[in-house]
Design a protein around this motif. Structure first.
Motif, PDB file in Angstrom:
ATOM      1  N   GLU B 138       0.834  -1.213   0.000  1.00  0.00           N
ATOM      2  CA  GLU B 138       0.000   0.000   0.000  1.00  0.00           C
ATOM      3  C   GLU B 138       0.868   1.262   0.000  1.00  0.00           C
ATOM      4  OE1 GLU B 138      -3.019   0.543  -0.501  1.00  0.00           O
ATOM      5  OE2 GLU B 138      -3.921  -1.448  -0.317  1.00  0.00           O
ATOM      6  N   THR B 139       1.953   1.251   0.775  1.00  0.00           N
ATOM      7  CA  THR B 139       2.834   2.425   0.820  1.00  0.00           C
ATOM      8  C   THR B 139       3.573   2.596  -0.501  1.00  0.00           C
ATOM      9  OG1 THR B 139       3.129   2.148   3.204  1.00  0.00           O
ATOM     10  CG2 THR B 139       4.733   3.524   2.078  1.00  0.00           C
ATOM     11  N   ARG B 140       3.985   1.483  -1.099  1.00  0.00           N
ATOM     12  CA  ARG B 140       4.643   1.600  -2.415  1.00  0.00           C
ATOM     13  C   ARG B 140       3.689   2.204  -3.446  1.00  0.00           C
ATOM     14  NH1 ARG B 140       6.692  -4.101  -3.853  1.00  0.00           N
ATOM     15  NH2 ARG B 140       5.344  -4.716  -2.132  1.00  0.00           N
ATOM     16  N   LEU B 141       2.423   1.782  -3.408  1.00  0.00           N
ATOM     17  CA  LEU B 141       1.438   2.350  -4.340  1.00  0.00           C
ATOM     18  C   LEU B 141       1.242   3.839  -4.085  1.00  0.00           C
ATOM     19  CD1 LEU B 141      -1.251  -0.445  -4.508  1.00  0.00           C
ATOM     20  CD2 LEU B 141       0.018   0.505  -6.437  1.00  0.00           C
ATOM     21  N   LYS B 142       1.196   4.203  -2.812  1.00  0.00           N
ATOM     22  CA  LYS B 142       1.037   5.623  -2.457  1.00  0.00           C
ATOM     23  C   LYS B 142       2.231   6.422  -2.994  1.00  0.00           C
ATOM     24  CE  LYS B 142      -0.451   8.962   0.645  1.00  0.00           C
ATOM     25  NZ  LYS B 142      -1.609   9.764   0.262  1.00  0.00           N
ATOM     26  N   LEU B 143       3.442   5.873  -2.860  1.00  0.00           N
ATOM     27  CA  LEU B 143       4.630   6.543  -3.386  1.00  0.00           C
ATOM     28  C   LEU B 143       4.520   6.743  -4.896  1.00  0.00           C
ATOM     29  CD1 LEU B 143       7.501   4.658  -1.469  1.00  0.00           C
ATOM     30  CD2 LEU B 143       6.847   7.057  -1.166  1.00  0.00           C
ATOM     31  N   ILE B 144       4.062   5.705  -5.591  1.00  0.00           N
ATOM     32  CA  ILE B 144       3.948   5.769  -7.051  1.00  0.00           C
ATOM     33  C   ILE B 144       2.939   6.829  -7.474  1.00  0.00           C
ATOM     34  CG2 ILE B 144       3.040   4.468  -9.041  1.00  0.00           C
ATOM     35  CD1 ILE B 144       4.512   1.978  -7.676  1.00  0.00           C
ATOM     36  N   VAL B 145       1.774   6.805  -6.843  1.00  0.00           N
ATOM     37  CA  VAL B 145       0.736   7.768  -7.206  1.00  0.00           C
ATOM     38  C   VAL B 145       1.190   9.199  -6.889  1.00  0.00           C
ATOM     39  CG1 VAL B 145      -1.584   8.571  -6.605  1.00  0.00           C
ATOM     40  CG2 VAL B 145      -1.188   6.149  -7.051  1.00  0.00           C
ATOM     41  N   GLU B 146       1.805   9.384  -5.733  1.00  0.00           N
ATOM     42  CA  GLU B 146       2.241  10.734  -5.356  1.00  0.00           C
ATOM     43  C   GLU B 146       3.394  11.217  -6.224  1.00  0.00           C
ATOM     44  OE1 GLU B 146       0.786  12.830  -3.299  1.00  0.00           O
ATOM     45  OE2 GLU B 146      -0.790  11.379  -2.801  1.00  0.00           O
ATOM     46  N   MET B 147       4.289  10.311  -6.630  1.00  0.00           N
ATOM     47  CA  MET B 147       5.380  10.718  -7.517  1.00  0.00           C
ATOM     48  C   MET B 147       4.827  11.120  -8.880  1.00  0.00           C
ATOM     49  SD  MET B 147       9.100   8.992  -8.336  1.00  0.00           S
ATOM     50  CE  MET B 147       8.659   7.763  -9.570  1.00  0.00           C
ATOM     51  N   ALA B 148       3.842  10.358  -9.369  1.00  0.00           N
ATOM     52  CA  ALA B 148       3.232  10.702 -10.662  1.00  0.00           C
ATOM     53  C   ALA B 148       2.560  12.072 -10.589  1.00  0.00           C
ATOM     54  CB  ALA B 148       2.229   9.623 -11.073  1.00  0.00           C
ATOM     55  N   LYS B 149       1.877  12.343  -9.474  1.00  0.00           N
ATOM     56  CA  LYS B 149       1.225  13.649  -9.325  1.00  0.00           C
ATOM     57  C   LYS B 149       2.252  14.770  -9.293  1.00  0.00           C
ATOM     58  CE  LYS B 149      -2.935  12.515  -6.698  1.00  0.00           C
ATOM     59  NZ  LYS B 149      -3.496  12.558  -5.339  1.00  0.00           N
ATOM     60  N   ALA B 150       3.339  14.549  -8.545  1.00  0.00           N
ATOM     61  CA  ALA B 150       4.372  15.584  -8.402  1.00  0.00           C
ATOM     62  C   ALA B 150       5.084  15.848  -9.727  1.00  0.00           C
ATOM     63  CB  ALA B 150       5.386  15.164  -7.342  1.00  0.00           C
ATOM     64  N   ALA B 151       5.176  14.814 -10.575  1.00  0.00           N
ATOM     65  CA  ALA B 151       5.941  14.945 -11.822  1.00  0.00           C
ATOM     66  C   ALA B 151       5.067  15.331 -13.015  1.00  0.00           C
ATOM     67  CB  ALA B 151       6.662  13.628 -12.128  1.00  0.00           C
ATOM     68  N   GLY B 152       3.757  15.106 -12.917  1.00  0.00           N
ATOM     69  CA  GLY B 152       2.866  15.253 -14.074  1.00  0.00           C
ATOM     70  C   GLY B 152       2.288  16.644 -14.255  1.00  0.00           C
ATOM     71  N   THR B 153       1.138  16.697 -14.915  1.00  0.00           N
ATOM     72  CA  THR B 153       0.534  17.994 -15.259  1.00  0.00           C
ATOM     73  C   THR B 153       0.100  18.779 -14.023  1.00  0.00           C
ATOM     74  OG1 THR B 153      -1.638  16.966 -15.467  1.00  0.00           O
ATOM     75  CG2 THR B 153      -0.354  17.214 -17.484  1.00  0.00           C
ATOM     76  N   GLU B 154      -0.167  18.080 -12.922  1.00  0.00           N
ATOM     77  CA  GLU B 154      -0.551  18.799 -11.701  1.00  0.00           C
ATOM     78  C   GLU B 154       0.695  19.168 -10.888  1.00  0.00           C
ATOM     79  OE1 GLU B 154      -3.559  16.263  -9.873  1.00  0.00           O
ATOM     80  OE2 GLU B 154      -5.107  17.300 -11.029  1.00  0.00           O
ATOM     81  N   GLY B 155       1.852  18.865 -11.418  1.00  0.00           N
ATOM     82  CA  GLY B 155       3.106  19.183 -10.755  1.00  0.00           C
ATOM     83  C   GLY B 155       4.096  19.766 -11.739  1.00  0.00           C
ATOM     84  N   MET B 156       5.219  19.073 -11.872  1.00  0.00           N
ATOM     85  CA  MET B 156       6.360  19.584 -12.637  1.00  0.00           C
ATOM     86  C   MET B 156       6.036  19.928 -14.093  1.00  0.00           C
ATOM     87  SD  MET B 156      10.047  17.652 -12.819  1.00  0.00           S
ATOM     88  CE  MET B 156       9.538  16.450 -14.065  1.00  0.00           C
ATOM     89  N   VAL B 157       5.366  19.025 -14.800  1.00  0.00           N
ATOM     90  CA  VAL B 157       5.057  19.309 -16.215  1.00  0.00           C
ATOM     91  C   VAL B 157       4.123  20.514 -16.325  1.00  0.00           C
ATOM     92  CG1 VAL B 157       3.817  18.438 -18.247  1.00  0.00           C
ATOM     93  CG2 VAL B 157       5.486  16.984 -17.111  1.00  0.00           C
ATOM     94  N   GLY B 158       3.152  20.607 -15.421  1.00  0.00           N
ATOM     95  CA  GLY B 158       2.257  21.769 -15.416  1.00  0.00           C
ATOM     96  C   GLY B 158       3.027  23.059 -15.190  1.00  0.00           C
ATOM     97  N   GLY B 159       4.003  23.036 -14.284  1.00  0.00           N
ATOM     98  CA  GLY B 159       4.819  24.214 -14.023  1.00  0.00           C
ATOM     99  C   GLY B 159       5.669  24.588 -15.225  1.00  0.00           C
ATOM    100  N   GLN B 160       6.167  23.583 -15.903  1.00  0.00           N
ATOM    101  CA  GLN B 160       6.976  23.813 -17.101  1.00  0.00           C
ATOM    102  C   GLN B 160       6.126  24.467 -18.210  1.00  0.00           C
ATOM    103  OE1 GLN B 160      10.151  23.453 -17.589  1.00  0.00           O
ATOM    104  NE2 GLN B 160      10.208  23.722 -19.809  1.00  0.00           N
ATOM    105  N   VAL B 161       4.904  23.980 -18.362  1.00  0.00           N
ATOM    106  CA  VAL B 161       3.999  24.560 -19.362  1.00  0.00           C
ATOM    107  C   VAL B 161       3.688  26.011 -19.003  1.00  0.00           C
ATOM    108  CG1 VAL B 161       1.663  24.457 -20.324  1.00  0.00           C
ATOM    109  CG2 VAL B 161       2.969  22.343 -20.009  1.00  0.00           C
ATOM    110  N   ALA B 162       3.373  26.262 -17.733  1.00  0.00           N
ATOM    111  CA  ALA B 162       3.064  27.632 -17.300  1.00  0.00           C
ATOM    112  C   ALA B 162       4.283  28.540 -17.498  1.00  0.00           C
ATOM    113  CB  ALA B 162       2.640  27.620 -15.836  1.00  0.00           C
ATOM    114  N   ASP B 163       5.470  28.009 -17.243  1.00  0.00           N
ATOM    115  CA  ASP B 163       6.712  28.757 -17.435  1.00  0.00           C
ATOM    116  C   ASP B 163       6.861  29.159 -18.904  1.00  0.00           C
ATOM    117  OD1 ASP B 163       9.112  29.919 -16.827  1.00  0.00           O
ATOM    118  OD2 ASP B 163      10.251  28.052 -16.757  1.00  0.00           O
TER     119      ASP B 163
END
Lengths: 297, 297
Positions: B138-163
């Motif tokens: 369960e914790t590994r899944l939580k890590l995966i989901v949270e890493m995807a959020k941090a790296a994806g459009t709601e995170g890093m990629v979104g910031g890059q687009v806004a930049d």
């Protein structure tokens, strides 16, 4: 499912998939342009052969194909990201995909690159978020690890690299198969594996289904090469003979057109042979195999 | 850990991380060129601030920082992929990164694009493969989901687009913060969250640590902007003032240099304030905060 029902099945689950993809991207809290770019390519159509394999594999176990919806969506996101990046000027430099302008022609190279990155990233979030009551945490982790393997350097990306390195060279049949097994075969194989894992397949069923997917993937690619020789430009949406123009190695080139057709029949036969071993109701998977081998686009 | 021990801690865990990264990529069964390209950028150095946050957060709980090794490697792969893609001609078109030729200058645009894709993909496999006896599924899944959020459009990629969308425009402070919170803040935040989840933090600790990471991320970016005005070209490895030349919005531009320095002090203060709330031994995290705020490259 009865024989001949693939068409209705495919229509139903394509609609479900496409509505799911729209909703998954639609709910993201992100700049509008990146969501538009992702949806543009997700909605560009195509046969949805990978999602269909997920659904049909689950159906073979007599279970509700809807259980595979998240996995099907994740796989289609991976497939779509790979098309967006492959089409970039620095890669294949294609202006058209399925008769529509490619992502970077509409959104520019930078947004297209990021839309690919975003789809790849999101696919893992979607898999990770499959509800607990549907499949166990262990199975979800297995899906994530196997999807990463199928999509990464030991799968699709590795095949793409080998394909680029082989450009302009005369490849052996073995080298050509390495490319196809990795570039397209691994993700097709994961589609079947995902369905099997979700349906709770045993080890022997997983082995037969993996062998099925291996031969189906080769059949898919041989037919692709054959279509490139005999296809109709309008139907396949890219210039006929473009692989020949790029002096790309293909099955018809290595085996002659008749040899390629014989190889296609052989792969199709072995795919079906492995399906029969599973002891499951594989009517739909048999029909998909026929569809792959006889498609005209 | 006693005060002033960050240097030894950082040295020890940087070595461990770098050896782990080499081994993770080295063992892949893939074309040599893609592995070389991945390793080239993974070994390009840098502060390894994200892995260090994982290790130091686990240390704050009195647990063995090594438990965070896979998560630290996965996060560094995500960070590295983002640098490779950001440097591409279609994005920032940078020839140098940390004083070395960028990935695409060495391996070409196509391989660089694929190396980024491969690192992103592999990061999820690495997280998914953390042994079961270390943390729960369960914790590994939580890590995966949270890493995807941090790296994806709601995170890093979104910031890059806004930049990218903000380029050449005069941004408000709020718009500038949106960019930084997403482009760099989310992955820094995930680094701390990953450490907390692996260490088994409770909800209130997770909240304080997330607030810490938020302010640390802003401090990091403000100092980055300040360095771009006052930094030394040799030390930061890219032309000083390049952000100004591109008429990019920065903190010194919006707040004046003195205003940016005051804001840096404020963010550093709030970061530490939140650390103090956790009731943990946060000596190393405090030192990392000072390091981020006072670094000269």
């Amino acid at each position: 499912m009865e024989t001949g029902q693939l068409e209705a099945f495919a229509k139903q689950y394509k609609q479900l998939l496409e509505s799911n993809l729209r909703s998954l991207v639609g709910k993201l809290d992100a700049p509008a342009i990146i969501k538009e770019s992702m949806i543009y390519s997700l909605e560009a159509g195509g046969k949805r052969i990978r999602p269909l394999l997920v659904f049909a594999t689950i159906d073979a176990f007599g279970m509700d194909p809807k259980k595979g919806l998240s996995a099907a969506a994740a796989i289609e996101m991976i497939h779509t990201y790979s098309l967006i990046h492959d089409d970039l000027p620095s890669m294949d430099n294609d202006d058209l995909r399925r008769g529509k302008p490619t992502n970077h022609k509409v959104f520019g190279d930078a947004v297209a690159t990021l839309a690919g990155d975003a789809l790849l990233t999101y696919s893992f979030e979607v898999l990770g978020n499959i509800p607990n009551d549907s499949i166990t945490a262990e199975t979800r982790l297995k899906l994530i690890v196997e999807m990463a393997k199928a999509a990464g350097t030991e799968g699709m990306v590795g095949g793409q690299v080998a394909d680029m390195e082989g450009e302009g060279k005369s490849l052996t049949l073995q080298e050509l198969e390495y490319i196809h097994i990795h570039k397209t075969g691994k993700l097709l194989g994961f589609s079947v594996l995902a369905g099997a894992l979700i349906a709770g397949a045993n080890q022997s069923q997983i082995e037969s289904l993996s062998a099925f997917a291996h031969h189906l993937g080769l059949a898919f690619q041989i037919q692709d090469d054959i279509l490139d020789v005999v296809g109709n430009e309008q139907e396949i949406g890219k210039p006929v003979g473009s692989d020949t123009t790029n002096s790309k190695s293909t099955y018809p080139k290595l085996l002659s057109l008749d040899g390629a057709k014989a190889s296609l029949r052989e792969q199709t036969h072995r795919a079906k042979e492995n399906l029969a071993k599973t002891g499951l109701n594989t009517t739909l998977l048999m029909e998909i195999t026929d569809l792959v081998a006889s498609r005209n686009h």
